[in-house]
Design an enzyme around this catalytic site. Structure first.
Site, mmCIF file in Angstrom:
data_model
loop_
_atom_site.group_PDB
_atom_site.id
_atom_site.type_symbol
_atom_site.label_atom_id
_atom_site.label_comp_id
_atom_site.label_asym_id
_atom_site.label_seq_id
_atom_site.Cartn_x
_atom_site.Cartn_y
_atom_site.Cartn_z
ATOM 1 N N GLY A 1 -9.812 10.838 -10.298
ATOM 2 C CA GLY A 1 -9.375 11.322 -10.466
ATOM 3 C C GLY A 1 -8.728 12.056 -10.599
ATOM 4 N N GLU B 1 -7.016 13.429 -7.268
ATOM 5 C CA GLU B 1 -7.193 12.430 -6.112
ATOM 6 C C GLU B 1 -5.580 11.574 -6.707
ATOM 7 O OE1 GLU B 1 -9.717 12.624 -8.184
ATOM 8 O OE2 GLU B 1 -10.538 13.512 -5.715
#
Ligand code: TZD
Ligand code: CA
Length: 535
Positions: free
Chosen positions: A32, A35
């Site tokens: 996401g 990250e």
């Protein structure tokens, strides 16, 4: 100092260097925005295995960690990703998988205002299913915290750890002091206590009718051959401990008795007549069904060899010796002062009934599978009602031959098969999965196709949550709703994820498809088999 492959002086570049030190160059994840700053400039000597759902990410990583025995890197998306992974964490925790689970956190300056994607109380979220959970209190501590997460995951007793990392940490410069992390070695002494070992060897030698009960730690430590030596020397029968998740002993050895049942009373009945019971590498005992009774036959004594202090602490009976289980087994073989004894007679294999038209009995399917499977097969099993039939028909002789979800959390089988195959490219992984279980981890089919992982998926289609039917009659709840799963076409589902497939409802058709699957060396294949619901 000189870092071999560091491209810059950021915490990110150093973290990849740290991961290299531990051989953690395979990253299982689902990303996401939190990250992405970790994943940018992803080094070319690493591989990223994308799972489409975090349950599948964790299942793949779990299978990989179990089959390699090495710390394995997982990267999840904040709280939502972690939440999706929690079911799989139940298995990873009980299978003592050294998973290093990382999750991206919102930027530090936005955590307080609970901006979107903030992982509120991040360290609490995965509890109690991780050994250790942490969020570094400043960016500079990220590498040390990751190093600790790896050590905590690996040190006895192994298990998953969790690290939440704010996404604006990765571009910060690394603190030069962190370089020490690359040079550290942590060594643990887990030699068994010699005095205790001698005493136990004496008890086993003097026993009239000793028996071995072996658990997953034996297979995890590749101590299967040591267990064989001990069984041979003692001439003792060998049971697999209840709620088995791995195969610790060759099933074609004359001593092999099968898997112990899962209730207090039945375990006691099966151990009747034995005076000394050596349990190695398993909890004492991991029951499931509630059938009360005596723990042990009268006068029987339990000697419990385990690497897990908590297992030793919570066992309600028996003497425990906490040590490395492989070292303990080797020590017992060396210390046992007896002449070689005769082995017990092998158990009879159950009788198999012919298949009805249009469906295969699971026993017959497994019997056939056993004749067709290559020598280097590893099984991942998640079809709950057919455990007994599987163990009765399938020969497993090597370490890492069998993996079953260690906490019974469904969704392990299909992804774990992909992870085991990635970890053991010289083996051929056959996943035997129920038509209920398959749905919890179905997206792993996509990962298998995309990364050319040649797992052979066998889906047993009996149209029902078979194991729950068994429990429903035992618990007088046969009228419960939600126990059947009709109307699924796994060949179409497989096709949708890019996996070749075929359906079989008889032995010949299965054989043809299985041979076809075996010939596909770099592609997965799915076989849907219509099966009867026997017991
Ligand atoms: N959900 C999760 C995540 N894990 C579970 N263990 C269950 C639900 C409950 N459950 C079992 O414990 S066994 C089972 C369920 C739903 C049925 C599995 O059905 P299957 O296999 O088709 O995979 P069988 O051989 O028909 O039992
Ligand atoms: Ca089923």
């Amino acid at each position: 100092m000189v870092f071999s492959m560091m491209t810059d002086n950021t915490i990110r570049a150093f973290t990849y260097e740290l991961l290299r030190k531990y051989g953690m160059t395979t990253v299982f994840g689902n990303p996401g925005s939190n990250e992405l700053p970790f994943l940018k400039n992803f080094p070319s000597d690493f591989r990223y295995i994308l799972g489409l759902h975090e349950g599948a990410v964790m299942g793949m990583a779990d299978g990989y960690a179990l089959a390699t025995g090495q710390p394995t890197m997982v990267n999840l998306h904040a709280a939502a990703g972690t939440g999706n992974a929690m079911g799989a964490l139940t298995n990873a925790y009980y299978s003592q998988s050294p998973l290093v689970v990382t999750a991206g956190q919102q930027a530090r300056n936005l955590v307080g205002v609970e901006a979107m994607l903030t992982n509120v109380d991040a360290t609490q979220l995965p509890q109690p299913l991780v050994k250790w959970s942490f969020e570094p209190s400043e960016a500079a501590d990220v590498p040390r915290a990751l190093s600790q997460a790896i050590q905590e995951a690996t040190l006895p007793t192994p298990g998953p750890t969790y690290l939440s990392i704010p996404h604006n940490d990765w571009d910060k410069p690394m603190d030069a002091n962190m370089a020490h992390l690359l040079q550290r070695e942590v060594t643990v002494g887990s030699e068994p206590n010699q005095k205790q070992l001698k005493a136990w060897a004496g008890l086993l030698a003097d026993a009239k009718n000793p028996v071995l009960v072996l658990g997953p730690e034996v297979d995890a430590l590749r101590a299967n051959a040591d267990a064989v030596k001990l069984a041979n020397k003692l001439g003792a029968p060998v049971w697999v401990a209840p709620s088995e998740s791995r195969c610790p002993f060759p099933t074609n050895h004359p001593s092999f008795r099968g898997v112990l049942p899962i209730s207090i009373r039945e375990v006691c009945e099966h151990l009747e007549g034995h005076d000394v019971i050596l349990v190695a590498g398993a909890p004492v005992f991991r029951y499931h069904k509630d059938i009360p009774g005596n723990y042990l036959p009268r006068g029987a004594r339990v000697l419990h060899l385990t690497g897990d202090t908590h297992q030793a602490a919570r066992a309600p009976f028996g003497d425990a010796l906490v040590a490395n289980v492989k070292r303990g087994l080797i020590g017992l073989v060396e210390t046992l002062d007896i002449k070689k004894r005769e082995l017990p007679k092998p158990i009879d294999r159950p009788i198999r009934l012919p298949d009805p038209p249009g469906a295969m009995n699971p026993e017959n399917l497994f019997h056939l599978l056993n004749t067709l499977a290559p020598e280097n097969v590893s099984y991942v099993k998640e079809a709950t009602a057919t455990k007994e039939a599987f163990w009765a028909e399938i020969e497993m002789t090597e370490p890492s031959s069998y993996f079953f979800p260690a906490a019974g959390g469904l969704g392990f089988g299909l992804p774990a098969a992909v992870g085991v195959q990635l970890a053991l490219p010289d083996r051929r992984v056959v996943a035997v999965i129920g038509d209920g279980s398959a749905n919890y981890g179905i997206t792993a089919l996509w990962s298998a196709a995309q990364y050319q992982v040649p797992v052979i998926f066998i889906i047993l289609k009996n149209g029902t949550y078979g194991a729950l039917r068994g429990f429903a009659s035992m618990l007088n709840a046969e009228d419960s709703p939600g126990l059947d799963v009709p109307g699924m076409d796994f060949c179409s589902i497989a096709r949708g994820y890019g996996v070749d497939s075929g359906a079989a409802d008889n032995a010949d058709a299965f054989e043809t498809l299985f041979r076809q699957a075996l010939n596909q060396n770099n592609r997965p294949f799915l076989i849907e088999v219509t099966t009867t619901f026997g017991h």
